[in-house]
Design a protein around this motif. Structure first.
Motif, PDB file in Angstrom:
ATOM      1  N   SER A  89      28.949  48.634  31.893  1.00  0.00           N
ATOM      2  CA  SER A  89      29.463  48.793  30.546  1.00  0.00           C
ATOM      3  C   SER A  89      31.208  49.020  30.527  1.00  0.00           C
ATOM      4  CB  SER A  89      29.041  50.009  29.622  1.00  0.00           C
ATOM      5  OG  SER A  89      29.277  51.235  30.506  1.00  0.00           O
ATOM      6  N   SER A  90      31.482  49.346  31.978  1.00  0.00           N
ATOM      7  CA  SER A  90      33.024  49.566  31.896  1.00  0.00           C
ATOM      8  C   SER A  90      33.601  48.290  32.705  1.00  0.00           C
ATOM      9  CB  SER A  90      33.401  50.720  32.751  1.00  0.00           C
ATOM     10  OG  SER A  90      32.750  50.600  33.967  1.00  0.00           O
ATOM     11  N   GLY A  91      32.683  47.484  32.788  1.00  0.00           N
ATOM     12  CA  GLY A  91      33.142  45.874  33.575  1.00  0.00           C
ATOM     13  C   GLY A  91      33.101  46.482  34.977  1.00  0.00           C
ATOM     14  N   THR A  92      33.318  45.174  35.555  1.00  0.00           N
ATOM     15  CA  THR A  92      33.308  45.369  37.252  1.00  0.00           C
ATOM     16  C   THR A  92      34.841  44.671  37.788  1.00  0.00           C
ATOM     17  OG1 THR A  92      32.421  43.270  37.323  1.00  0.00           O
ATOM     18  CG2 THR A  92      30.853  45.008  37.404  1.00  0.00           C
ATOM     19  N   ARG A  93      34.945  45.292  38.867  1.00  0.00           N
ATOM     20  CA  ARG A  93      36.172  44.518  39.609  1.00  0.00           C
ATOM     21  C   ARG A  93      35.728  43.724  40.657  1.00  0.00           C
ATOM     22  NH1 ARG A  93      42.031  47.484  40.419  1.00  0.00           N
ATOM     23  NH2 ARG A  93      42.917  45.512  41.657  1.00  0.00           N
ATOM     24  N   ASP A  94      35.873  42.323  40.753  1.00  0.00           N
ATOM     25  CA  ASP A  94      35.365  41.757  41.794  1.00  0.00           C
ATOM     26  C   ASP A  94      36.455  41.506  42.969  1.00  0.00           C
ATOM     27  OD1 ASP A  94      33.148  40.826  40.420  1.00  0.00           O
ATOM     28  OD2 ASP A  94      33.980  39.051  39.725  1.00  0.00           O
ATOM     29  N   ASP A  95      35.998  41.108  44.297  1.00  0.00           N
ATOM     30  CA  ASP A  95      37.120  41.291  45.353  1.00  0.00           C
ATOM     31  C   ASP A  95      38.492  40.386  45.179  1.00  0.00           C
ATOM     32  OD1 ASP A  95      35.227  42.444  46.691  1.00  0.00           O
ATOM     33  OD2 ASP A  95      34.186  40.663  47.552  1.00  0.00           O
ATOM     34  N   ASP A  96      38.533  39.406  44.015  1.00  0.00           N
ATOM     35  CA  ASP A  96      39.594  38.802  43.690  1.00  0.00           C
ATOM     36  C   ASP A  96      40.640  39.386  42.753  1.00  0.00           C
ATOM     37  OD1 ASP A  96      38.008  38.233  41.350  1.00  0.00           O
ATOM     38  OD2 ASP A  96      38.377  36.044  41.385  1.00  0.00           O
ATOM     39  N   GLY A  97      40.096  40.831  42.286  1.00  0.00           N
ATOM     40  CA  GLY A  97      40.835  41.566  41.385  1.00  0.00           C
ATOM     41  C   GLY A  97      40.488  41.150  39.805  1.00  0.00           C
ATOM     42  N   SER A  98      39.355  40.496  39.626  1.00  0.00           N
ATOM     43  CA  SER A  98      39.014  40.037  38.351  1.00  0.00           C
ATOM     44  C   SER A  98      38.030  41.198  37.446  1.00  0.00           C
ATOM     45  CB  SER A  98      38.518  38.740  38.189  1.00  0.00           C
ATOM     46  OG  SER A  98      37.285  38.777  38.936  1.00  0.00           O
ATOM     47  N   HIS A  99      38.309  41.366  36.321  1.00  0.00           N
ATOM     48  CA  HIS A  99      37.424  42.475  35.672  1.00  0.00           C
ATOM     49  C   HIS A  99      36.829  41.700  34.517  1.00  0.00           C
ATOM     50  CE1 HIS A  99      39.710  45.991  36.897  1.00  0.00           C
ATOM     51  NE2 HIS A  99      40.836  45.179  37.107  1.00  0.00           N
ATOM     52  N   LEU A 100      35.350  41.783  34.461  1.00  0.00           N
ATOM     53  CA  LEU A 100      34.523  41.014  33.802  1.00  0.00           C
ATOM     54  C   LEU A 100      33.817  42.113  32.717  1.00  0.00           C
ATOM     55  CD1 LEU A 100      32.655  38.920  35.996  1.00  0.00           C
ATOM     56  CD2 LEU A 100      34.457  38.249  34.837  1.00  0.00           C
ATOM     57  N   MET A 101      34.095  41.868  31.282  1.00  0.00           N
ATOM     58  CA  MET A 101      33.606  42.748  30.400  1.00  0.00           C
ATOM     59  C   MET A 101      33.003  42.127  29.125  1.00  0.00           C
ATOM     60  SD  MET A 101      36.579  45.788  30.328  1.00  0.00           S
ATOM     61  CE  MET A 101      35.495  47.029  29.828  1.00  0.00           C
ATOM     62  N   ARG A 102      32.051  42.818  28.494  1.00  0.00           N
ATOM     63  CA  ARG A 102      31.402  42.290  27.270  1.00  0.00           C
ATOM     64  C   ARG A 102      31.673  43.338  26.225  1.00  0.00           C
ATOM     65  NH1 ARG A 102      25.669  39.281  27.252  1.00  0.00           N
ATOM     66  NH2 ARG A 102      27.286  37.670  27.565  1.00  0.00           N
ATOM     67  N   PHE A 103      32.056  42.856  25.085  1.00  0.00           N
ATOM     68  CA  PHE A 103      32.247  43.739  23.717  1.00  0.00           C
ATOM     69  C   PHE A 103      31.496  43.077  22.836  1.00  0.00           C
ATOM     70  CE2 PHE A 103      36.086  43.802  26.492  1.00  0.00           C
ATOM     71  CZ  PHE A 103      36.513  45.336  26.448  1.00  0.00           C
ATOM     72  N   MET A 109      37.820  47.576  22.151  1.00  0.00           N
ATOM     73  CA  MET A 109      38.328  48.590  22.511  1.00  0.00           C
ATOM     74  C   MET A 109      39.370  48.451  23.483  1.00  0.00           C
ATOM     75  SD  MET A 109      34.817  51.153  23.046  1.00  0.00           S
ATOM     76  CE  MET A 109      35.941  52.415  23.361  1.00  0.00           C
ATOM     77  N   TRP A 110      40.365  49.329  23.659  1.00  0.00           N
ATOM     78  CA  TRP A 110      41.496  49.070  24.551  1.00  0.00           C
ATOM     79  C   TRP A 110      40.965  49.457  25.994  1.00  0.00           C
ATOM     80  CZ3 TRP A 110      46.379  47.788  23.791  1.00  0.00           C
ATOM     81  CH2 TRP A 110      46.704  47.580  22.452  1.00  0.00           C
ATOM     82  N   VAL A 111      41.266  48.938  27.050  1.00  0.00           N
ATOM     83  CA  VAL A 111      40.963  48.734  28.548  1.00  0.00           C
ATOM     84  C   VAL A 111      42.200  48.834  29.309  1.00  0.00           C
ATOM     85  CG1 VAL A 111      38.460  48.161  28.336  1.00  0.00           C
ATOM     86  CG2 VAL A 111      40.411  46.596  28.634  1.00  0.00           C
ATOM     87  N   ARG A 112      42.062  49.691  30.270  1.00  0.00           N
ATOM     88  CA  ARG A 112      43.228  49.869  31.268  1.00  0.00           C
ATOM     89  C   ARG A 112      42.916  49.182  32.532  1.00  0.00           C
ATOM     90  NH1 ARG A 112      46.436  55.403  32.773  1.00  0.00           N
ATOM     91  NH2 ARG A 112      48.252  54.385  33.686  1.00  0.00           N
ATOM     92  N   ILE A 113      43.861  48.195  32.811  1.00  0.00           N
ATOM     93  CA  ILE A 113      43.997  47.380  33.816  1.00  0.00           C
ATOM     94  C   ILE A 113      45.030  47.655  34.938  1.00  0.00           C
ATOM     95  CG2 ILE A 113      43.643  44.834  34.814  1.00  0.00           C
ATOM     96  CD1 ILE A 113      41.003  45.649  32.980  1.00  0.00           C
ATOM     97  N   ARG A 114      44.472  47.839  35.934  1.00  0.00           N
ATOM     98  CA  ARG A 114      45.712  48.188  37.181  1.00  0.00           C
ATOM     99  C   ARG A 114      45.576  47.229  38.008  1.00  0.00           C
ATOM    100  NH1 ARG A 114      43.490  54.259  37.129  1.00  0.00           N
ATOM    101  NH2 ARG A 114      44.958  54.933  35.210  1.00  0.00           N
ATOM    102  N   PRO A 115      47.039  47.113  38.716  1.00  0.00           N
ATOM    103  CA  PRO A 115      46.952  45.906  39.783  1.00  0.00           C
ATOM    104  C   PRO A 115      46.424  46.357  41.081  1.00  0.00           C
ATOM    105  CG  PRO A 115      49.046  46.753  39.247  1.00  0.00           C
ATOM    106  CD  PRO A 115      48.247  47.405  38.433  1.00  0.00           C
ATOM    107  N   VAL A 118      43.935  40.173  37.708  1.00  0.00           N
ATOM    108  CA  VAL A 118      45.286  40.816  38.397  1.00  0.00           C
ATOM    109  C   VAL A 118      45.828  39.860  39.288  1.00  0.00           C
ATOM    110  CG1 VAL A 118      46.269  42.725  38.965  1.00  0.00           C
ATOM    111  CG2 VAL A 118      44.578  43.022  37.546  1.00  0.00           C
ATOM    112  N   GLY A 119      47.111  39.383  39.145  1.00  0.00           N
ATOM    113  CA  GLY A 119      47.692  38.488  40.418  1.00  0.00           C
ATOM    114  C   GLY A 119      49.152  38.670  40.396  1.00  0.00           C
TER     115      GLY A 119
END
Length: 151
Positions: free
Chosen positions: A53-67, A145-151, A80-81
């Motif tokens: 539910s909070s999304g995943t972070r893949d090896d390439d730095g991408s976050h996948l989410m469904r709302f 909802m707001w999500v926080r994405i960090r590099p 993130v790049g």
């Protein structure tokens, strides 16, 4: 076990003996300014594509989410790049002709028209808090909802 100093400070604050720190009041005003009046909020949900539910972070730095909210689903990928965030997604079902999508950070909003299949993208956002807003003609806005994405 409760820390005595923390407990006493909490009691003083509750009794009104300690003023609210100015940075807390300023942050509250800033957050209030980010709201979109009358918008419905789409919350994160767990699904096979996003795995959590909070999304995943893949090896390439991408976050996948469904709302999801009544009537609309947002599938969003945040990548993130080079210290910046790129956002790509799809709103289903197709929300209709003339629909705009805002990809928002606390200090920047990028607006784009949605494609005929509900897709949108925004690039070059600063890292930090991100939200997506769908503006359909004749309907209330829908905001993730707001999500926080960090590099």
């Amino acid at each position: 076990m409760i820390n005595d100093e923390y407990f006493l400070a909490a009691l003083r604050l509750a009794a009104g003996n300690d003023p609210i720190p100015s940075h807390v009041s300023a942050a509250a005003r800033d957050v209030y300014g980010l709201r979109i009046p009358q918008a419905r909020t789409a919350g994160p949900v767990e699904c096979a594509a996003t795995r959590t539910s909070s999304g995943t972070r893949d090896d390439d730095g991408s976050h996948l989410m469904r709302f999801v909210t009544a009537g609309l689903t947002f599938d969003v990928e945040m990548t993130v790049g080079d210290g910046l965030i790129d956002v790509a997604g799809q709103v289903v079902p197709y929300p209709g002709e003339g629909t705009l999508v805002d990809v928002k950070t606390p200090h920047l909003t990028l607006t784009t028209r949605i494609t005929h299949n509900g897709q949108f993208a925004a690039t070059g956002l600063p890292p930090g808090w991100v939200s997506v807003v769908c503006h359909r003609p004749g309907h209330m806005p829908v905001q993730t909802m707001w999500v926080r994405i960090r590099p």
